[in-house]
Design a protein around this motif. Structure first.
Motif, PDB file in Angstrom:
ATOM      1  N   GLY A  13       0.151  -1.621   0.170  1.00 21.42           N
ATOM      2  CA  GLY A  13      -0.018  -0.580   0.251  1.00 21.42           C
ATOM      3  C   GLY A  13       1.019   1.373   0.850  1.00 21.42           C
ATOM      4  O   GLY A  13       0.461   1.792  -0.357  1.00 21.42           O
ATOM      5  N   HIS A  14       2.448   1.336   0.839  1.00 21.01           N
ATOM      6  CA  HIS A  14       2.612   2.385   0.545  1.00 21.01           C
ATOM      7  C   HIS A  14       3.808   2.675  -0.276  1.00 21.01           C
ATOM      8  O   HIS A  14       5.330   2.910  -0.406  1.00 21.01           O
ATOM      9  CB  HIS A  14       3.477   2.555   2.178  1.00 21.01           C
ATOM     10  CG  HIS A  14       2.749   2.942   3.071  1.00 21.01           C
ATOM     11  ND1 HIS A  14       2.788   4.359   3.071  1.00 21.01           N
ATOM     12  CD2 HIS A  14       2.263   2.445   4.091  1.00 21.01           C
ATOM     13  CE1 HIS A  14       1.816   4.427   4.600  1.00 21.01           C
ATOM     14  NE2 HIS A  14       1.626   3.238   5.342  1.00 21.01           N
ATOM     15  N   ASN A  15       3.615   0.924  -1.382  1.00 22.55           N
ATOM     16  CA  ASN A  15       4.794   0.894  -2.491  1.00 22.55           C
ATOM     17  C   ASN A  15       6.141   1.184  -1.827  1.00 22.55           C
ATOM     18  O   ASN A  15       7.193   1.422  -2.459  1.00 22.55           O
ATOM     19  CB  ASN A  15       4.445   2.495  -3.717  1.00 22.55           C
ATOM     20  CG  ASN A  15       2.996   2.140  -3.955  1.00 22.55           C
ATOM     21  OD1 ASN A  15       2.651   1.645  -4.792  1.00 22.55           O
ATOM     22  ND2 ASN A  15       2.603   4.291  -4.426  1.00 22.55           N
ATOM     23  N   ILE A  16       6.697   0.125  -1.014  1.00 20.83           N
ATOM     24  CA  ILE A  16       7.599   0.145   0.014  1.00 20.83           C
ATOM     25  C   ILE A  16       7.977  -1.055  -0.963  1.00 20.83           C
ATOM     26  O   ILE A  16       7.109  -2.477  -1.035  1.00 20.83           O
ATOM     27  CB  ILE A  16       7.526  -0.138   0.658  1.00 20.83           C
ATOM     28  CG1 ILE A  16       7.071   1.115   1.482  1.00 20.83           C
ATOM     29  CG2 ILE A  16       9.239  -0.886   1.683  1.00 20.83           C
ATOM     30  CD1 ILE A  16       7.020   1.100   3.508  1.00 20.83           C
ATOM     31  N   SER A  17       9.055  -1.895  -1.253  1.00 22.51           N
ATOM     32  CA  SER A  17       9.928  -2.465  -2.334  1.00 22.51           C
ATOM     33  C   SER A  17      10.224  -3.867  -0.711  1.00 22.51           C
ATOM     34  O   SER A  17      10.692  -3.372  -0.029  1.00 22.51           O
ATOM     35  CB  SER A  17      10.458  -3.333  -3.026  1.00 22.51           C
ATOM     36  OG  SER A  17      11.606  -2.568  -2.946  1.00 22.51           O
ATOM     37  N   TYR A  18      10.033  -5.562  -0.813  1.00 19.74           N
ATOM     38  CA  TYR A  18      10.315  -6.182   0.663  1.00 19.74           C
ATOM     39  C   TYR A  18      11.464  -7.206  -0.263  1.00 19.74           C
ATOM     40  O   TYR A  18      11.274  -7.232  -0.955  1.00 19.74           O
ATOM     41  CB  TYR A  18       9.588  -5.868   0.999  1.00 19.74           C
ATOM     42  CG  TYR A  18       8.539  -6.326   0.749  1.00 19.74           C
ATOM     43  CD1 TYR A  18       8.401  -7.910   0.157  1.00 19.74           C
ATOM     44  CD2 TYR A  18       7.504  -5.849   0.067  1.00 19.74           C
ATOM     45  CE1 TYR A  18       7.249  -9.041  -0.377  1.00 19.74           C
ATOM     46  CE2 TYR A  18       6.097  -6.692  -0.632  1.00 19.74           C
ATOM     47  CZ  TYR A  18       6.023  -7.865  -0.202  1.00 19.74           C
ATOM     48  OH  TYR A  18       4.956  -8.619  -1.008  1.00 19.74           O
TER      49      TYR A  18
ATOM     50  N   THR B 272      11.586   4.786   6.047  1.00 22.62           N
ATOM     51  CA  THR B 272      12.021   4.252   4.625  1.00 22.62           C
ATOM     52  C   THR B 272      11.426   5.152   3.850  1.00 22.62           C
ATOM     53  O   THR B 272      11.001   5.361   3.387  1.00 22.62           O
ATOM     54  CB  THR B 272      11.974   2.494   4.622  1.00 22.62           C
ATOM     55  OG1 THR B 272      12.983   2.078   3.809  1.00 22.62           O
ATOM     56  CG2 THR B 272      10.288   2.106   4.067  1.00 22.62           C
ATOM     57  N   ARG B 273      12.562   4.954   2.629  1.00 25.90           N
ATOM     58  CA  ARG B 273      11.885   5.464   1.696  1.00 25.90           C
ATOM     59  C   ARG B 273      11.246   4.771   0.357  1.00 25.90           C
ATOM     60  O   ARG B 273      10.360   5.282   0.312  1.00 25.90           O
ATOM     61  CB  ARG B 273      13.310   6.316   0.591  1.00 25.90           C
ATOM     62  CG  ARG B 273      13.740   7.449   1.285  1.00 25.90           C
ATOM     63  CD  ARG B 273      15.020   8.019   0.641  1.00 25.90           C
ATOM     64  NE  ARG B 273      15.604   8.644   1.099  1.00 25.90           N
ATOM     65  CZ  ARG B 273      16.761   9.411   1.565  1.00 25.90           C
ATOM     66  NH1 ARG B 273      17.637   7.765   1.957  1.00 25.90           N
ATOM     67  NH2 ARG B 273      17.891  10.112   2.498  1.00 25.90           N
TER      68      ARG B 273
ATOM     69  N   ASP C 240      16.952  -0.457   6.076  1.00 30.11           N
ATOM     70  CA  ASP C 240      15.431   0.261   4.993  1.00 30.11           C
ATOM     71  C   ASP C 240      16.847   1.364   4.534  1.00 30.11           C
ATOM     72  O   ASP C 240      17.641   1.202   4.444  1.00 30.11           O
ATOM     73  CB  ASP C 240      14.340   1.075   6.530  1.00 30.11           C
ATOM     74  CG  ASP C 240      15.239   1.987   6.642  1.00 30.11           C
ATOM     75  OD1 ASP C 240      15.717   2.587   6.789  1.00 30.11           O
ATOM     76  OD2 ASP C 240      15.270   1.553   8.370  1.00 30.11           O
ATOM     77  N   ASP C 241      15.895   2.377   2.817  1.00 30.48           N
ATOM     78  CA  ASP C 241      17.136   3.487   2.386  1.00 30.48           C
ATOM     79  C   ASP C 241      16.572   4.697   2.969  1.00 30.48           C
ATOM     80  O   ASP C 241      16.619   5.157   1.658  1.00 30.48           O
ATOM     81  CB  ASP C 241      16.577   3.128   1.018  1.00 30.48           C
ATOM     82  CG  ASP C 241      15.053   3.127   0.564  1.00 30.48           C
ATOM     83  OD1 ASP C 241      14.781   3.360   1.440  1.00 30.48           O
ATOM     84  OD2 ASP C 241      15.175   3.009  -0.452  1.00 30.48           O
ATOM     85  N   GLY C 242      15.958   4.626   4.776  1.00 33.81           N
ATOM     86  CA  GLY C 242      16.164   6.266   4.569  1.00 33.81           C
ATOM     87  C   GLY C 242      17.177   6.328   5.191  1.00 33.81           C
ATOM     88  O   GLY C 242      18.202   6.964   4.835  1.00 33.81           O
ATOM     89  N   GLU C 243      16.723   7.698   6.163  1.00 35.74           N
ATOM     90  CA  GLU C 243      17.977   8.618   6.653  1.00 35.74           C
ATOM     91  C   GLU C 243      19.315   7.266   7.427  1.00 35.74           C
ATOM     92  O   GLU C 243      19.867   7.969   7.748  1.00 35.74           O
ATOM     93  CB  GLU C 243      17.224   9.913   6.949  1.00 35.74           C
ATOM     94  CG  GLU C 243      17.009  10.779   6.417  1.00 35.74           C
ATOM     95  CD  GLU C 243      17.321  11.310   5.309  1.00 35.74           C
ATOM     96  OE1 GLU C 243      18.943  11.799   5.321  1.00 35.74           O
ATOM     97  OE2 GLU C 243      16.996  12.258   4.419  1.00 35.74           O
TER      98      GLU C 243
ATOM     99  N   GLY D 292      18.898   2.887   8.490  1.00 37.76           N
ATOM    100  CA  GLY D 292      19.454   2.391   9.377  1.00 37.76           C
ATOM    101  C   GLY D 292      19.555   0.279   9.206  1.00 37.76           C
ATOM    102  O   GLY D 292      18.375   0.517   8.433  1.00 37.76           O
ATOM    103  N   VAL D 293      19.504  -0.143  10.560  1.00 40.34           N
ATOM    104  CA  VAL D 293      20.351  -0.750  10.037  1.00 40.34           C
ATOM    105  C   VAL D 293      20.221  -2.138  11.697  1.00 40.34           C
ATOM    106  O   VAL D 293      21.160  -0.568  12.973  1.00 40.34           O
ATOM    107  CB  VAL D 293      21.383  -2.022   9.838  1.00 40.34           C
ATOM    108  CG1 VAL D 293      21.055  -3.091  10.475  1.00 40.34           C
ATOM    109  CG2 VAL D 293      21.547  -1.013   8.286  1.00 40.34           C
ATOM    110  N   PHE D 294      18.863  -2.517  12.285  1.00 44.58           N
ATOM    111  CA  PHE D 294      18.331  -2.848  13.300  1.00 44.58           C
ATOM    112  C   PHE D 294      18.535  -4.006  13.600  1.00 44.58           C
ATOM    113  O   PHE D 294      19.026  -5.069  12.755  1.00 44.58           O
ATOM    114  CB  PHE D 294      17.497  -2.644  13.870  1.00 44.58           C
ATOM    115  CG  PHE D 294      16.478  -3.621  15.103  1.00 44.58           C
ATOM    116  CD1 PHE D 294      16.567  -2.780  16.128  1.00 44.58           C
ATOM    117  CD2 PHE D 294      16.261  -4.298  14.699  1.00 44.58           C
ATOM    118  CE1 PHE D 294      16.480  -3.705  17.480  1.00 44.58           C
ATOM    119  CE2 PHE D 294      16.197  -5.639  16.004  1.00 44.58           C
ATOM    120  CZ  PHE D 294      16.704  -4.745  17.481  1.00 44.58           C
TER     121      PHE D 294
END
Length: 237
Positions: A112-117, A148-149, A169-172, A230-232
């Motif tokens: 729904g958020h167009n986020i690939s996984y 994420t972006r 994720d590919d965020g900040e 970020g990486v958790f």
């Protein structure tokens, strides 16, 4: 002569309320109600896929409901931790299947958020408490969806005799003051950002419950992943 302030047979101790237990009971009820709400939202999305999958308001509603449900699960876990009734009951799991099951739960929201996984796990086996790790993973994926972006990656590998499960994720990425290795202590609410650090404290507590002799689990936060954000990581012995 009976006490004028207490009915016969009652004492001041009888009227004392264990407020923590009352709150825990209320949180448990709210968690169950939200679980039913989330199930209904999933059914609505499936029934009206053409109109709801791309609806920003519907996706926001489901995301916030998932986030609150995750917070309530963690609050109950931390209550049990404070009451010394929370422990890890580790069993062997095939980690790729474990990750796939949990990613499937979030798939409608991700799409729904167009986020690939994707998952990069290989043929990894691990010993851990499935219920506790489920709480950690659900919260971490929810956070990744928020920051994420466009991409989320779940990873698992054996490293230095630890099972390392990661969410990237590919965020900040994490700010410098949050990047660390080890345990996380509870912190006051940051009213500027709204951050409570509840999720990280819960994850750190769950990690520490997993032990193998003198070794115990821990979490690691950094920005040196493959997606640039970020990486958790949760490290389990």
């Amino acid at each position: 002569m009976p006490d004028q302030h207490n009915p016969p047979g009652d004492t001041a101790d009888d009227s004392h309320v264990n407020f923590s237990m009352v709150i825990a009971s209320a949180v448990h009820d709210m968690k169950n109600s939200l679980g039913m709400l989330l199930h209904s939202l999933d059914s609505l999305r499936e029934e009206h896929r053409d109109t709801l999958s791309g609806s920003l308001r519907f996706n926001t509603l489901q995301y916030e409901a998932e986030r609150v449900h995750s917070d309530l699960v963690q609050l109950l876990g931390l209550y049990r931790l404070g009451e010394h009734t929370l422990s890890a009951h580790s069993e062997e799991h095939f980690v790729p299947d474990f990750l796939s099951q949990h990613l499937a739960r979030h798939r409608p929201l991700l799409e729904g958020h167009n986020i690939s996984y994707s998952i990069d796990a290989g043929e990894v086996l691990g010993y851990f408490d499935e219920d506790l790790l489920t709480g950690v993973l659900n919260n971490t994926i929810n956070n990744a969806i928020r920051y994420t972006r466009s991409k989320i990656l779940l990873t698992a590998e054996q490293r230095d005799q630890f099972l390392v499960i990661g969410v990237e994720d590919d965020g900040e990425g994490y700010p410098e003051h949050m990047q660390k290795t080890g345990s996380v202590d509870p912190k006051p609410v940051d009213f500027n950002s709204g951050s409570t650090s509840l999720g990280l404290f819960f994850a750190s507590s769950v990690a520490r419950l997993h032990r193998d002799g003198p070794r115990q689990g821990f979490i690691k936060l950094h920005n040196q992943g493959t997606l640039g954000g970020g990486v958790f990581e949760i490290w389990l012995p």
